[in-house]
Write a protein that holds these residues in place. Sequence first.
Motif, PDB file in Angstrom:
ATOM      1  N   GLU A 115     -12.226 -10.851  -3.447  1.00 30.30           N
ATOM      2  CA  GLU A 115     -12.747  -9.384  -3.965  1.00 30.30           C
ATOM      3  C   GLU A 115     -11.727  -8.622  -4.442  1.00 30.30           C
ATOM      4  OE1 GLU A 115     -15.522  -8.429  -0.333  1.00 30.30           O
ATOM      5  OE2 GLU A 115     -14.203  -9.347   0.621  1.00 30.30           O
ATOM      6  N   ASN A 116     -11.632  -8.861  -5.539  1.00 30.28           N
ATOM      7  CA  ASN A 116     -10.641  -8.100  -6.467  1.00 30.28           C
ATOM      8  C   ASN A 116     -10.474  -6.563  -6.319  1.00 30.28           C
ATOM      9  OD1 ASN A 116      -9.227  -7.834  -9.496  1.00 30.28           O
ATOM     10  ND2 ASN A 116      -8.086  -8.910  -7.991  1.00 30.28           N
ATOM     11  N   HIS A 117     -11.779  -6.349  -6.295  1.00 28.05           N
ATOM     12  CA  HIS A 117     -12.073  -4.861  -6.501  1.00 28.05           C
ATOM     13  C   HIS A 117     -11.310  -4.058  -4.988  1.00 28.05           C
ATOM     14  CE1 HIS A 117     -15.264  -6.127  -3.958  1.00 28.05           C
ATOM     15  NE2 HIS A 117     -15.443  -5.021  -3.105  1.00 28.05           N
ATOM     16  N   LEU A 118     -11.176  -4.909  -4.097  1.00 27.31           N
ATOM     17  CA  LEU A 118     -10.543  -4.165  -2.788  1.00 27.31           C
ATOM     18  C   LEU A 118      -8.943  -3.604  -2.928  1.00 27.31           C
ATOM     19  CD1 LEU A 118     -11.989  -6.325  -0.137  1.00 27.31           C
ATOM     20  CD2 LEU A 118     -12.812  -4.012  -0.650  1.00 27.31           C
ATOM     21  N   GLY A 119      -8.385  -4.349  -4.022  1.00 27.14           N
ATOM     22  CA  GLY A 119      -7.020  -4.039  -4.040  1.00 27.14           C
ATOM     23  C   GLY A 119      -6.535  -2.392  -4.157  1.00 27.14           C
ATOM     24  N   GLU A 120      -7.367  -1.486  -4.876  1.00 28.06           N
ATOM     25  CA  GLU A 120      -7.147  -0.205  -4.823  1.00 28.06           C
ATOM     26  C   GLU A 120      -7.134   0.437  -3.276  1.00 28.06           C
ATOM     27  OE1 GLU A 120      -8.951   3.974  -6.587  1.00 28.06           O
ATOM     28  OE2 GLU A 120     -10.157   2.166  -6.479  1.00 28.06           O
ATOM     29  N   TYR A 121      -8.159   0.204  -2.514  1.00 31.62           N
ATOM     30  CA  TYR A 121      -8.497   0.578  -1.209  1.00 31.62           C
ATOM     31  C   TYR A 121      -7.378   0.296  -0.227  1.00 31.62           C
ATOM     32  CZ  TYR A 121     -10.569   1.026   3.446  1.00 31.62           C
ATOM     33  OH  TYR A 121     -10.761   1.338   4.594  1.00 31.62           O
ATOM     34  N   ILE A 122      -6.950  -1.347  -0.475  1.00 32.72           N
ATOM     35  CA  ILE A 122      -5.817  -1.965   0.479  1.00 32.72           C
ATOM     36  C   ILE A 122      -4.363  -1.032   0.330  1.00 32.72           C
ATOM     37  CG2 ILE A 122      -4.496  -3.903   1.059  1.00 32.72           C
ATOM     38  CD1 ILE A 122      -7.228  -5.358   0.555  1.00 32.72           C
ATOM     39  N   PHE A 123      -4.138  -0.949  -1.028  1.00 37.49           N
ATOM     40  CA  PHE A 123      -2.930  -0.688  -1.374  1.00 37.49           C
ATOM     41  C   PHE A 123      -2.600   0.966  -0.951  1.00 37.49           C
ATOM     42  CE2 PHE A 123      -2.475  -4.665  -3.792  1.00 37.49           C
ATOM     43  CZ  PHE A 123      -1.117  -4.792  -3.494  1.00 37.49           C
ATOM     44  N   LYS A 124      -3.848   1.702  -1.318  1.00 34.99           N
ATOM     45  CA  LYS A 124      -3.824   3.376  -1.030  1.00 34.99           C
ATOM     46  C   LYS A 124      -3.562   3.516   0.487  1.00 34.99           C
ATOM     47  CE  LYS A 124      -6.264   5.456  -4.937  1.00 34.99           C
ATOM     48  NZ  LYS A 124      -7.661   6.429  -5.476  1.00 34.99           N
ATOM     49  N   ARG A 125      -4.399   2.634   1.118  1.00 30.46           N
ATOM     50  CA  ARG A 125      -4.173   2.706   2.585  1.00 30.46           C
ATOM     51  C   ARG A 125      -2.696   2.616   3.071  1.00 30.46           C
ATOM     52  NH1 ARG A 125      -8.386   3.041   6.142  1.00 30.46           N
ATOM     53  NH2 ARG A 125      -7.087   1.925   7.901  1.00 30.46           N
ATOM     54  N   MET A 126      -2.143   1.565   2.420  1.00 30.28           N
ATOM     55  CA  MET A 126      -0.778   1.342   2.868  1.00 30.28           C
ATOM     56  C   MET A 126       0.212   2.126   2.310  1.00 30.28           C
ATOM     57  SD  MET A 126       1.654  -1.972   1.058  1.00 30.28           S
ATOM     58  CE  MET A 126       2.106  -1.299  -0.329  1.00 30.28           C
ATOM     59  N   PHE A 127       0.167   2.844   1.341  1.00 28.62           N
ATOM     60  CA  PHE A 127       0.896   4.044   0.675  1.00 28.62           C
ATOM     61  C   PHE A 127       0.835   5.147   1.371  1.00 28.62           C
ATOM     62  CE2 PHE A 127       1.225   1.163  -3.169  1.00 28.62           C
ATOM     63  CZ  PHE A 127       2.632   0.914  -2.816  1.00 28.62           C
ATOM     64  N   THR A 128      -0.580   5.425   1.836  1.00 29.75           N
ATOM     65  CA  THR A 128      -0.996   6.757   2.624  1.00 29.75           C
ATOM     66  C   THR A 128      -0.629   7.117   4.124  1.00 29.75           C
ATOM     67  OG1 THR A 128      -3.206   6.273   2.621  1.00 29.75           O
ATOM     68  CG2 THR A 128      -2.448   7.479   0.850  1.00 29.75           C
ATOM     69  N   LYS A 129      -0.748   5.664   4.558  1.00 26.06           N
ATOM     70  CA  LYS A 129      -0.590   5.533   6.181  1.00 26.06           C
ATOM     71  C   LYS A 129       0.732   5.365   6.502  1.00 26.06           C
ATOM     72  CE  LYS A 129      -5.730   5.385   6.812  1.00 26.06           C
ATOM     73  NZ  LYS A 129      -5.730   6.778   7.577  1.00 26.06           N
ATOM     74  N   ASN A 130       1.579   4.806   5.885  1.00 26.24           N
ATOM     75  CA  ASN A 130       2.932   4.228   6.355  1.00 26.24           C
ATOM     76  C   ASN A 130       4.137   5.278   5.803  1.00 26.24           C
ATOM     77  OD1 ASN A 130       2.283   1.756   7.931  1.00 26.24           O
ATOM     78  ND2 ASN A 130       1.058   1.400   5.990  1.00 26.24           N
ATOM     79  N   ASN A 131       5.149   5.079   6.728  1.00 23.77           N
ATOM     80  CA  ASN A 131       6.453   5.845   6.132  1.00 23.77           C
ATOM     81  C   ASN A 131       6.892   4.820   4.936  1.00 23.77           C
ATOM     82  OD1 ASN A 131       9.643   5.938   6.233  1.00 23.77           O
ATOM     83  ND2 ASN A 131       8.964   7.464   7.294  1.00 23.77           N
ATOM     84  N   PRO A 132       7.331   5.408   3.862  1.00 25.16           N
ATOM     85  CA  PRO A 132       8.106   4.658   2.709  1.00 25.16           C
ATOM     86  C   PRO A 132       9.240   3.738   2.977  1.00 25.16           C
ATOM     87  CG  PRO A 132       7.579   6.945   2.189  1.00 25.16           C
ATOM     88  CD  PRO A 132       7.536   6.950   3.799  1.00 25.16           C
ATOM     89  N   LYS A 133       9.858   4.109   4.135  1.00 25.24           N
ATOM     90  CA  LYS A 133      11.093   3.242   4.574  1.00 25.24           C
ATOM     91  C   LYS A 133      10.359   2.046   4.971  1.00 25.24           C
ATOM     92  CE  LYS A 133      14.688   6.724   4.790  1.00 25.24           C
ATOM     93  NZ  LYS A 133      15.552   7.407   5.978  1.00 25.24           N
ATOM     94  N   LEU A 134       9.382   2.146   5.778  1.00 21.78           N
ATOM     95  CA  LEU A 134       8.738   1.142   6.482  1.00 21.78           C
ATOM     96  C   LEU A 134       8.251   0.087   5.641  1.00 21.78           C
ATOM     97  CD1 LEU A 134       7.942  -0.569   8.950  1.00 21.78           C
ATOM     98  CD2 LEU A 134       5.783   0.832   9.265  1.00 21.78           C
ATOM     99  N   ILE A 135       7.670   0.668   4.486  1.00 21.29           N
ATOM    100  CA  ILE A 135       6.876  -0.139   3.605  1.00 21.29           C
ATOM    101  C   ILE A 135       7.973  -1.014   2.797  1.00 21.29           C
ATOM    102  CG2 ILE A 135       5.857   0.090   1.131  1.00 21.29           C
ATOM    103  CD1 ILE A 135       4.502   2.667   2.150  1.00 21.29           C
ATOM    104  N   LEU A 136       9.049  -0.349   2.460  1.00 21.01           N
ATOM    105  CA  LEU A 136      10.165  -1.002   1.842  1.00 21.01           C
ATOM    106  C   LEU A 136      10.779  -2.239   2.624  1.00 21.01           C
ATOM    107  CD1 LEU A 136      11.993   1.996  -0.391  1.00 21.01           C
ATOM    108  CD2 LEU A 136      10.395  -0.112  -1.242  1.00 21.01           C
ATOM    109  N   ARG A 137      10.786  -2.032   3.808  1.00 25.53           N
ATOM    110  CA  ARG A 137      11.270  -3.047   4.639  1.00 25.53           C
ATOM    111  C   ARG A 137      10.492  -3.869   4.858  1.00 25.53           C
ATOM    112  NH1 ARG A 137      15.105  -2.720   8.352  1.00 25.53           N
ATOM    113  NH2 ARG A 137      13.759  -3.750  10.041  1.00 25.53           N
ATOM    114  N   PHE A 138       9.126  -3.833   4.785  1.00 24.91           N
ATOM    115  CA  PHE A 138       8.203  -4.937   4.958  1.00 24.91           C
ATOM    116  C   PHE A 138       8.049  -5.710   3.706  1.00 24.91           C
ATOM    117  CE2 PHE A 138       3.795  -6.507   4.686  1.00 24.91           C
ATOM    118  CZ  PHE A 138       3.674  -6.976   5.899  1.00 24.91           C
ATOM    119  N   LEU A 139       7.947  -4.992   2.411  1.00 21.81           N
ATOM    120  CA  LEU A 139       8.112  -5.843   1.035  1.00 21.81           C
ATOM    121  C   LEU A 139       9.468  -6.383   0.951  1.00 21.81           C
ATOM    122  CD1 LEU A 139       6.438  -3.068  -1.232  1.00 21.81           C
ATOM    123  CD2 LEU A 139       5.411  -4.958   0.070  1.00 21.81           C
TER     124      LEU A 139
END
Length: 240
Positions: A184-208
Amino acid sequence: VFSSIYKPLKNTIQYPLLKQHFIGWFIETKKNIFNSNKITFMDFDIPQKGNTRFMYILPFSKNKALIEYTLFSKNLIPESEYEKEIINYLEKLNSGNYKILSKEKGIIPMTSYPFWKKNTSNYMNIGTAGGWTKSSTGFTFFKTLKKVNLLINHIKSNKNLNEFEKKNKYWWYDSLLIDILYKENHLGEYIFKRMFTKNNPKLILRFLDEKTSLYEDLKFIKTFPIKTFVKAFFSRLSKF
């Protein structure tokens, strides 16, 4: 022997293969439209057309930057479409007149395929050919820096090369995302937007960067569409 020669995968049923493909323009504008201290990592506010598509901006000064149009998808698109979207995006930025200094393009395989199974006691695939590309992002350089240091210690310990690579929790996380975006390639926008809007940037970078604790993982993962990932998890288990 260490080899970084990537061989395209033929059977991608158990381990789906997405492509991260892009074209970028290094441009110089007459107007100062960029913030040289700010990178635009993934801008999804562009037509998705049933895929996962985003723009990337790496500024070098107030009027020079790399503008890149990127897709995570199974198939490539005509080069003219990448460039048309870059032009549209520059108009959206109200760039005015600009000069194209140079161009770049590339394709990065995104898969959780266990390349290390082809390693032997004295032969090892490295880099993208060895599965060192983080499948969910396409990042390779940072992961390679970490892998090389670990590999040096492994060799000094007189261990066989085929004992170096192992699956970890991040391999599972990345596998689930690739499985979802493949189906379901179209879900990428929804998934990544949730990741960026609902998480602290430092946590995102630590996870990646694969540095999070289990507690941080759970805190991070709960911001994703849970039902979608649970379904992908059981589907992944059924493939073994």
